[in-house]
Design a protein around this motif. Structure first.
Motif, PDB file in Angstrom:
ATOM      1  N   LEU A  87       0.841  -1.191   0.000  1.00 46.10           N
ATOM      2  CA  LEU A  87       0.000   0.000   0.000  1.00 46.10           C
ATOM      3  C   LEU A  87       0.880   1.246   0.000  1.00 46.10           C
ATOM      4  O   LEU A  87       1.868   1.321   0.741  1.00 46.10           O
ATOM      5  CB  LEU A  87      -0.910   0.010   1.235  1.00 46.10           C
ATOM      6  N   LEU A  88       0.519   2.204  -0.845  1.00 45.53           N
ATOM      7  CA  LEU A  88       1.269   3.450  -0.968  1.00 45.53           C
ATOM      8  C   LEU A  88       0.292   4.620  -1.069  1.00 45.53           C
ATOM      9  O   LEU A  88      -0.678   4.551  -1.826  1.00 45.53           O
ATOM     10  CB  LEU A  88       2.134   3.414  -2.241  1.00 45.53           C
ATOM     11  N   PHE A  89       0.531   5.648  -0.276  1.00 45.84           N
ATOM     12  CA  PHE A  89      -0.176   6.916  -0.411  1.00 45.84           C
ATOM     13  C   PHE A  89       0.851   7.965  -0.816  1.00 45.84           C
ATOM     14  O   PHE A  89       1.949   8.006  -0.258  1.00 45.84           O
ATOM     15  CB  PHE A  89      -0.825   7.364   0.903  1.00 45.84           C
ATOM     16  N   VAL A  90       0.489   8.819  -1.778  1.00 47.38           N
ATOM     17  CA  VAL A  90       1.353   9.926  -2.180  1.00 47.38           C
ATOM     18  C   VAL A  90       0.502  11.188  -2.221  1.00 47.38           C
ATOM     19  O   VAL A  90      -0.517  11.225  -2.905  1.00 47.38           O
ATOM     20  CB  VAL A  90       2.007   9.703  -3.555  1.00 47.38           C
ATOM     21  N   LYS A  91       0.937  12.208  -1.484  1.00 49.10           N
ATOM     22  CA  LYS A  91       0.269  13.507  -1.487  1.00 49.10           C
ATOM     23  C   LYS A  91       1.158  14.488  -2.234  1.00 49.10           C
ATOM     24  O   LYS A  91       2.341  14.637  -1.901  1.00 49.10           O
ATOM     25  CB  LYS A  91       0.046  13.983  -0.058  1.00 49.10           C
ATOM     26  N   ILE A  92       0.597  15.129  -3.254  1.00 46.83           N
ATOM     27  CA  ILE A  92       1.326  16.112  -4.042  1.00 46.83           C
ATOM     28  C   ILE A  92       0.656  17.460  -3.807  1.00 46.83           C
ATOM     29  O   ILE A  92      -0.548  17.602  -4.013  1.00 46.83           O
ATOM     30  CB  ILE A  92       1.315  15.774  -5.548  1.00 46.83           C
TER      31      ILE A  92
END
Length: 165
Positions: A87-92
């Motif tokens: 699982l990966l979350f990326v906030k840009i």
């Protein structure tokens, strides 16, 4: 040093995670990934562990884990066909309108879900293999200045068809 994967079935009791992780810390073995979750049996949890070690050290680790009373079963996934996801979350943040359009295109190509956004930010969720998540992070890091990454450890299960996914 080679990447190794093991799965442990352990008693679902207070302190078991601390004892297992303490075993690794006490011997100065570095865990690269550790996930824990309940199984279909509420009294049993499954741990998936990734580490790097040589053959001799890895055999020693497995023997030590098998000696733990709380460990029901140790499975070495290192050379087995498995299904594995992370699982990966990326906030840009601080995105222009053009950046937002590019992020939606990237999400489509990578099979990523955009789970939250505002006019200047996007939150992506990705459930892929470690290498695909690495590729996504590398792309986003090279194209965007303000990113925040949160990764969960990988989970794995033996393949039925004996083919890796």
């Amino acid at each position: 040093m080679e990447k190794r994967w093991i799965s442990l079935f352990v008693e679902n009791d207070i302190g078991v995670l601390a004892k297992i992780s303490g075993l690794f810390a006490g011997k100065a073995y570095n865990l690269e990934s550790l996930t824990v979750g309940m199984t279909e049996d509420e009294t049993v949890s499954r741990m998936t562990i990734r580490l790097k070690s040589d053959d001799e050290t890895f055999e020693q680790i497995k023997k030590q884990l098998n000696r733990c009373v709380e460990v029901i079963k140790v499975i070495d996934f290192t050379n087995s066909p498995i299904h594995m996801k992370e699982l990966l979350f990326v906030k840009i943040r601080k995105c222009s309108k053009g950046d937002m359009e590019e992020l939606y295109r990237i999400a489509e190509v990578f099979g990523v879900s955009i789970i939250d956004y505002d006019p200047e930010s996007v939150l992506m969720e990705c459930v892929q293999t470690e290498s695909k998540n690495n590729d996504l992070i590398n792309l986003l890091s090279s194209d965007f200045k303000t990113i925040e990454v949160v990764r969960g450890g990988s989970v794995a299960i033996e393949s039925i068809s004996k083919t890796e996914w």
